[in-house]
Design an enzyme around this catalytic site. Sequence first.
Site, PDB file in Angstrom:
ATOM      1  N   THR A   1       0.756  -1.215   0.141  1.00 21.78           N
ATOM      2  CA  THR A   1       0.031  -0.107  -0.189  1.00 21.78           C
ATOM      3  C   THR A   1       0.793   1.103   0.100  1.00 21.78           C
ATOM      4  O   THR A   1       1.804   1.105   0.689  1.00 21.78           O
ATOM      5  CB  THR A   1      -0.734   0.032   1.307  1.00 21.78           C
ATOM      6  OG1 THR A   1      -1.789  -1.359   1.203  1.00 21.78           O
ATOM      7  CG2 THR A   1      -2.111   1.216   1.099  1.00 21.78           C
TER       8      THR A   1
ATOM      9  N   GLU B   1      -0.452  -3.157  13.421  1.00 28.32           N
ATOM     10  CA  GLU B   1      -1.405  -3.087  12.308  1.00 28.32           C
ATOM     11  C   GLU B   1      -2.531  -3.344  12.524  1.00 28.32           C
ATOM     12  O   GLU B   1      -3.528  -2.746  12.304  1.00 28.32           O
ATOM     13  CB  GLU B   1      -0.623  -3.785  11.219  1.00 28.32           C
ATOM     14  CG  GLU B   1      -1.571  -3.715   9.932  1.00 28.32           C
ATOM     15  CD  GLU B   1      -1.019  -4.660   8.749  1.00 28.32           C
ATOM     16  OE1 GLU B   1      -0.023  -5.586   9.146  1.00 28.32           O
ATOM     17  OE2 GLU B   1      -1.146  -4.258   7.634  1.00 28.32           O
TER      18      GLU B   1
HETATM   19  C1  FAD Z   1      -6.047  -3.663   1.049  1.00 28.17           C
HETATM   20  C2  FAD Z   1      -4.805  -4.580   1.344  1.00 28.17           C
HETATM   21  C3  FAD Z   1      -3.755  -3.967   1.535  1.00 28.17           C
HETATM   22  C4  FAD Z   1      -2.479  -4.410   1.712  1.00 28.17           C
HETATM   23  N1  FAD Z   1      -1.521  -3.717   2.127  1.00 28.17           N
HETATM   24  C5  FAD Z   1      -0.306  -4.553   2.403  1.00 28.17           C
HETATM   25  C6  FAD Z   1       0.859  -3.698   2.539  1.00 28.17           C
HETATM   26  O1  FAD Z   1       1.205  -2.565   2.597  1.00 28.17           O
HETATM   27  N2  FAD Z   1       2.010  -4.379   2.695  1.00 28.17           N
HETATM   28  C7  FAD Z   1       2.190  -5.831   2.712  1.00 28.17           C
HETATM   29  O2  FAD Z   1       3.080  -6.283   2.935  1.00 28.17           O
HETATM   30  N3  FAD Z   1       0.976  -6.528   2.574  1.00 28.17           N
HETATM   31  C8  FAD Z   1      -0.120  -5.939   2.472  1.00 28.17           C
HETATM   32  N4  FAD Z   1      -1.499  -6.641   2.052  1.00 28.17           N
HETATM   33  C9  FAD Z   1      -1.166  -8.041   1.966  1.00 28.17           C
HETATM   34  C10 FAD Z   1      -1.968  -8.849   2.920  1.00 28.17           C
HETATM   35  O3  FAD Z   1      -1.107  -8.728   4.379  1.00 28.17           O
HETATM   36  C11 FAD Z   1      -1.997 -10.289   2.655  1.00 28.17           C
HETATM   37  O4  FAD Z   1      -2.823 -10.323   1.366  1.00 28.17           O
HETATM   38  C12 FAD Z   1      -2.260 -11.331   3.586  1.00 28.17           C
HETATM   39  O5  FAD Z   1      -1.453 -11.294   4.533  1.00 28.17           O
HETATM   40  C13 FAD Z   1      -2.974 -12.436   3.113  1.00 28.17           C
HETATM   41  O6  FAD Z   1      -1.966 -13.080   2.298  1.00 28.17           O
HETATM   42  P1  FAD Z   1      -2.425 -13.776   0.814  1.00 28.17           P
HETATM   43  O7  FAD Z   1      -2.945 -12.594   0.099  1.00 28.17           O
HETATM   44  O8  FAD Z   1      -0.963 -14.178   0.316  1.00 28.17           O
HETATM   45  O9  FAD Z   1      -3.216 -14.801   1.090  1.00 28.17           O
HETATM   46  P2  FAD Z   1      -2.842 -16.344   1.669  1.00 28.17           P
HETATM   47  O10 FAD Z   1      -1.972 -16.108   2.779  1.00 28.17           O
HETATM   48  O11 FAD Z   1      -2.338 -17.065   0.397  1.00 28.17           O
HETATM   49  O12 FAD Z   1      -4.403 -16.802   1.926  1.00 28.17           O
HETATM   50  C14 FAD Z   1      -5.162 -17.316   1.190  1.00 28.17           C
HETATM   51  C15 FAD Z   1      -6.380 -17.777   1.982  1.00 28.17           C
HETATM   52  O13 FAD Z   1      -6.072 -19.044   2.768  1.00 28.17           O
HETATM   53  C16 FAD Z   1      -6.392 -18.588   3.937  1.00 28.17           C
HETATM   54  N5  FAD Z   1      -5.343 -19.131   4.931  1.00 28.17           N
HETATM   55  C17 FAD Z   1      -4.057 -18.969   4.773  1.00 28.17           C
HETATM   56  N6  FAD Z   1      -3.467 -19.716   5.681  1.00 28.17           N
HETATM   57  C18 FAD Z   1      -4.228 -20.128   6.770  1.00 28.17           C
HETATM   58  C19 FAD Z   1      -4.364 -20.940   7.977  1.00 28.17           C
HETATM   59  N7  FAD Z   1      -3.046 -21.124   8.492  1.00 28.17           N
HETATM   60  N8  FAD Z   1      -5.452 -21.099   8.445  1.00 28.17           N
HETATM   61  C20 FAD Z   1      -6.763 -20.944   7.928  1.00 28.17           C
HETATM   62  N9  FAD Z   1      -6.745 -20.226   6.630  1.00 28.17           N
HETATM   63  C21 FAD Z   1      -5.676 -19.942   6.032  1.00 28.17           C
HETATM   64  C22 FAD Z   1      -6.516 -17.151   3.927  1.00 28.17           C
HETATM   65  O14 FAD Z   1      -7.405 -16.913   5.152  1.00 28.17           O
HETATM   66  C23 FAD Z   1      -7.043 -16.730   2.743  1.00 28.17           C
HETATM   67  O15 FAD Z   1      -8.576 -16.884   2.957  1.00 28.17           O
HETATM   68  C24 FAD Z   1      -2.594  -5.940   1.883  1.00 28.17           C
HETATM   69  C25 FAD Z   1      -3.655  -6.730   1.248  1.00 28.17           C
HETATM   70  C26 FAD Z   1      -4.910  -5.757   1.239  1.00 28.17           C
HETATM   71  C27 FAD Z   1      -6.020  -6.536   0.798  1.00 28.17           C
END
Ligand code: FAD
Length: 403
Positions: free
Chosen positions: A168, A251
């Site tokens: 972001t 955060e």
């Molecule tokens: C609006 C927005 C702003 C963001 N800003 C930033 C930022 O500034 N900096 C940054 O570094 N990141 C940022 N992010 C990223 C955010 O931190 C990640 O999207 C988030 O941590 C989820 O990771 P992923 O998208 O890789 O999903 P994944 O980790 O791949 O997850 C996919 C799905 O699997 C589920 N899941 C995963 N592991 C488990 C578990 N152990 N048990 C149960 N369910 C599980 C999740 O809940 C999800 O539904 C942002 C995201 C959004 C949407």
Amino acid sequence: MPVDFTDSAGDAEYRARLRDFLRRHDHELEHSDSEYLSEPGVERIEELRRTQALLYDGGYVGVTWPREYGGQGEGAIRQAIVTEELARASIPGLVNHLGIGMCGPTIMAHGSEDQKQRYLRRLLRADDMWCQLFSEPGSGSDLAASRTKAVRQDDGTWRVDGQKVWTTFAQYAAYGILLARTDTDVPKHRGLTMFVIDMSTPGVTVRPLRQMNGASEFNEVFFDGVVISDAERLGEVGEGWRVALTTLMNERVAIGGAGNELGMRTDSLVARARERLPHFSTGEQVRLREQLGRVLVENLAIRYTGYRRLTALARGQTPGPEASAGKLSAVRAAIDGAELGVRLSGPDAAFARAADGDWRWHTTQASMPGLAIAGGTDEVLRNIIGERVLGLAPEPTPGKAAR
Ligand SMILES: Cc1cc2nc3c(=O)[nH]c(=O)nc-3n(C[C@H](O)[C@H](O)[C@H](O)COP(=O)(O)OP(=O)(O)OC[C@H]3O[C@@H](n4cnc5c(N)ncnc54)[C@H](O)[C@@H]3O)c2cc1C
């Protein structure tokens, strides 16, 4: 013990001074409007930075931060008063919220004195915008699997190669905190190190991504032979995971725990209901009123629970796993509120610029799923609450989820 929410004489005077400040500077301060949610854009960001600087100069940013780092050294109640009065005056959230909510507290906890002096005051004034470079295409919830590499060079500097995603405000940021892998021969949680990175360093490429609410707030960021001085390391080599946990807990508080309303204000929801309810059948009106009541009660509960967390923070305590519960419930209330706004608005909610100007409900609704993912997904937060608050047996997975 009952809680007294009336201002003490000193707090009432503080509030009056703040109101006077906001009145006097009203024409110089940016006010909330729909532009911000739909597409901040460079000009809008500049305007919001000027607003933050003005508020800082007035003494209303970094209220609870120590004076030696540019803060006001005040208690949590004063911060709550500022949050309330800014919302009342329709001043949007501070534009450098990633700096204030996450990067700043991390630097304060783990940075060298030199880093604190160089960065914190400027961050509070939005002289420098900040971003958080954690997530990667292959590691979000499982953040410890980060693969962006930092390799120590003969001259002591670090060379960084890799990619981050969903960063972001990276396109506006002067600095970021970067989690990188510095050792591949140890268990994943122990091979990480945190750095401060100057986003203008050669080899850093930022590419905005379009979101479903129409905005391009977050980005892909590529690192190609980027050189970082060892003086920009944040914490010890191999301690990056511990440093990242400080960021993540802050955060969660920043998103859900400080008693602020997310994405929409309940008073505008009430105003919308007042205007639109007569257009619904009696039966529908009853259901919508119930829904409105629930949203308002949820928001009140979140606000007062948030005050409790602010008190703990102001006493120097690090937010713990309970921050996860705060974020979960605040996001849930925001989702419910936005859905109700859309229901009340009917077809008006679907158009970006509806004739009556009330178009932000659909944008708000489209932003909410992102909030349920950012800073730890709902599922991951429930795991944390189950394991660390309720003491249930941990998930039987080899990689520990942390976000
Ligand atoms: C609006 C927005 C702003 C963001 N800003 C930033 C930022 O500034 N900096 C940054 O570094 N990141 C940022 N992010 C990223 C955010 O931190 C990640 O999207 C988030 O941590 C989820 O990771 P992923 O998208 O890789 O999903 P994944 O980790 O791949 O997850 C996919 C799905 O699997 C589920 N899941 C995963 N592991 C488990 C578990 N152990 N048990 C149960 N369910 C599980 C999740 O809940 C999800 O539904 C942002 C995201 C959004 C949407």
